[in-house]
Design an enzyme around this catalytic site. Sequence first.
Site, mmCIF file in Angstrom:
data_model
loop_
_atom_site.group_PDB
_atom_site.id
_atom_site.type_symbol
_atom_site.label_atom_id
_atom_site.label_comp_id
_atom_site.label_asym_id
_atom_site.label_seq_id
_atom_site.Cartn_x
_atom_site.Cartn_y
_atom_site.Cartn_z
ATOM 1 N N ASP A 1 -2.959 -9.250 -35.959
ATOM 2 C CA ASP A 1 -2.782 -8.048 -35.130
ATOM 3 C C ASP A 1 -4.028 -7.201 -35.281
ATOM 4 O O ASP A 1 -4.600 -7.118 -36.355
ATOM 5 C CB ASP A 1 -1.594 -7.198 -35.614
ATOM 6 C CG ASP A 1 -0.307 -7.996 -35.642
ATOM 7 O OD1 ASP A 1 -0.175 -8.875 -34.778
ATOM 8 O OD2 ASP A 1 0.520 -7.754 -36.525
ATOM 9 N N ASP B 1 -3.060 2.974 -38.866
ATOM 10 C CA ASP B 1 -2.435 1.984 -39.757
ATOM 11 C C ASP B 1 -3.154 1.977 -41.086
ATOM 12 O O ASP B 1 -2.551 2.006 -42.154
ATOM 13 C CB ASP B 1 -2.617 0.560 -39.211
ATOM 14 C CG ASP B 1 -1.639 0.215 -38.138
ATOM 15 O OD1 ASP B 1 -0.785 1.052 -37.855
ATOM 16 O OD2 ASP B 1 -1.759 -0.893 -37.586
ATOM 17 N N GLU C 1 2.314 -4.482 -45.083
ATOM 18 C CA GLU C 1 1.989 -5.285 -43.898
ATOM 19 C C GLU C 1 0.474 -5.416 -43.748
ATOM 20 O O GLU C 1 -0.023 -6.406 -43.241
ATOM 21 C CB GLU C 1 2.571 -4.649 -42.630
ATOM 22 C CG GLU C 1 2.067 -5.384 -41.411
ATOM 23 C CD GLU C 1 2.805 -5.118 -40.116
ATOM 24 O OE1 GLU C 1 3.096 -3.955 -39.854
ATOM 25 O OE2 GLU C 1 3.045 -6.090 -39.383
ATOM 26 N N GLU C 2 -0.254 -4.412 -44.198
ATOM 27 C CA GLU C 2 -1.705 -4.385 -43.993
ATOM 28 C C GLU C 2 -2.502 -5.130 -45.059
ATOM 29 O O GLU C 2 -3.722 -5.170 -44.979
ATOM 30 C CB GLU C 2 -2.195 -2.934 -43.897
ATOM 31 C CG GLU C 2 -1.550 -2.130 -42.780
ATOM 32 C CD GLU C 2 -1.738 -2.762 -41.392
ATOM 33 O OE1 GLU C 2 -2.782 -3.386 -41.144
ATOM 34 O OE2 GLU C 2 -0.807 -2.645 -40.586
ATOM 35 N N ASP D 1 5.842 -1.089 -44.522
ATOM 36 C CA ASP D 1 5.077 -1.209 -43.282
ATOM 37 C C ASP D 1 4.582 0.213 -43.037
ATOM 38 O O ASP D 1 5.372 1.104 -42.696
ATOM 39 C CB ASP D 1 5.993 -1.688 -42.142
ATOM 40 C CG ASP D 1 5.216 -1.835 -40.838
ATOM 41 O OD1 ASP D 1 4.045 -1.402 -40.787
ATOM 42 O OD2 ASP D 1 5.784 -2.371 -39.869
ATOM 43 N N LEU E 1 2.812 1.830 -40.824
ATOM 44 C CA LEU E 1 2.984 2.448 -39.506
ATOM 45 C C LEU E 1 3.544 1.417 -38.536
ATOM 46 O O LEU E 1 2.795 0.691 -37.870
ATOM 47 C CB LEU E 1 1.639 3.003 -39.017
ATOM 48 C CG LEU E 1 1.713 4.362 -38.311
ATOM 49 C CD1 LEU E 1 2.516 5.383 -39.090
ATOM 50 C CD2 LEU E 1 0.337 4.906 -38.058
ATOM 51 N N ASP E 2 4.859 1.357 -38.514
ATOM 52 C CA ASP E 2 5.529 0.387 -37.643
ATOM 53 C C ASP E 2 5.479 0.873 -36.193
ATOM 54 O O ASP E 2 5.578 2.069 -35.941
ATOM 55 C CB ASP E 2 6.987 0.241 -38.084
ATOM 56 C CG ASP E 2 7.715 -0.765 -37.246
ATOM 57 O OD1 ASP E 2 7.350 -1.948 -37.296
ATOM 58 O OD2 ASP E 2 8.645 -0.377 -36.518
ATOM 59 N N GLU F 1 10.471 -4.911 -42.894
ATOM 60 C CA GLU F 1 11.069 -4.347 -41.667
ATOM 61 C C GLU F 1 12.582 -4.634 -41.681
ATOM 62 O O GLU F 1 13.396 -3.713 -41.726
ATOM 63 C CB GLU F 1 10.417 -4.934 -40.413
ATOM 64 C CG GLU F 1 8.975 -4.453 -40.245
ATOM 65 C CD GLU F 1 8.280 -5.007 -39.004
ATOM 66 O OE1 GLU F 1 7.592 -4.252 -38.331
ATOM 67 O OE2 GLU F 1 8.410 -6.224 -38.725
#
Length: 370
Positions: free
Chosen positions: A99, A105, A128-129, A151, A153-154, A310
């Site tokens: 992504d 983010d 996530e990052e 996460d 910044l979802d 998530e």
Amino acid sequence: MTPFLNQIQSETSTTIMATAKKAAADNGVLHSQTSGNRIITLDEFIIRSEKDFDYATGELTGLLRDIGVAAKIINREVNKAGLVNIVGEADSGENHSGDMQQKLDVYANEKLIECLQNSGECCAIASEENTDILNIPPVGSKKSHYVVMFDPLDGSSNIDVNVSVGTIFAIYRRESDVSGPATKADFLQAGNKQIAAGYVLYGTSTILVYTTGRGVNGFTLDPSIGEFCLSHRNMRIPEHGQTYSVNQGYYSKFDLEMRRYIDHCSDQNYGLRYIGSMVSDIHRILIQGGIFLYPSTRKYPKGKLRLLYECNPLSLLVEQAGGKAINTQLKRILEVEPTELHQRSTIVIGSPGMVDELKAFIERYSALPL
Ligand code: FDP
């Protein structure tokens, strides 16, 4: 000092006084809106609830407070995103899953890590990052028992167009020995082992919702005092809602049982509500009821959403509020044993009556060919 400068100084103090008075007055409005009760801040609520925890040493309390502080800092940046050069793609390009990383983010990720590092209550994080887990150096001789997954910044593909985004977090007690570094296995625990989970929704107002396994409570950020204040006590999800939430653009790529269920929703005159920012969709469902689906598609045969940071935290919240969360193999999300940090999952989550309804469609149609 010249008379001119004097005048400016006195005008400035008048403005400051007026702003302070207005803040106090606004605050008074908030007092009366909370049914005449005294405001309960997030910090106060967390400290008061500490005695409910199985391991009441204050560590978890510290962790939740760290997350609350990070949320306020992220909120400040999200709110001024259009004003400064912080929207858009980060120079770092794509993250490990391909992504395009957004600047916010990256910022949110850094702030969460920084805040969690400060108190020393967290020994490692997974985000996530970040491709791998990140061990956090101990603060003094403190031995931390917790790992945090998030996460940062979802829904970040929505940032540039001013749509609500959120931070999701999950806290686990580590299984490895406290004297050494945390391991990946500390993170690969089933969702039912979560000690706490929650989200922060940066929306028309900013709200932090969390659970420690004893119900769900929501705290709205009052910008005039810079505090999250208890606004949604003991949230309960309605048994049935009037809306379904799915990216219906993928209709032709869904399996037969999903298409049949979507047709059923339409026949029942359920409204379609899909923000495309999971925290926002789940927040609406927690309050108004409804169902959220992200089944497999040809592009994402195992589903798109991430199990660990998530699906698991949001499933714990929804279950704690009386809802249900399963995957399309009809397994309870919280019982899935994870094998990878960034594992994807299908998900069906929301009002218990509607999840059961969809389950019946899967049982009836899933054996049929497409
Ligand atoms: P995003 O890619 O913008 O981060 O977490 C993934 C997520 O958003 C969810 O918040 C959202 O519900 C979903 O993906 C949207 O995916 P689609 O665009 O495929 O519907």
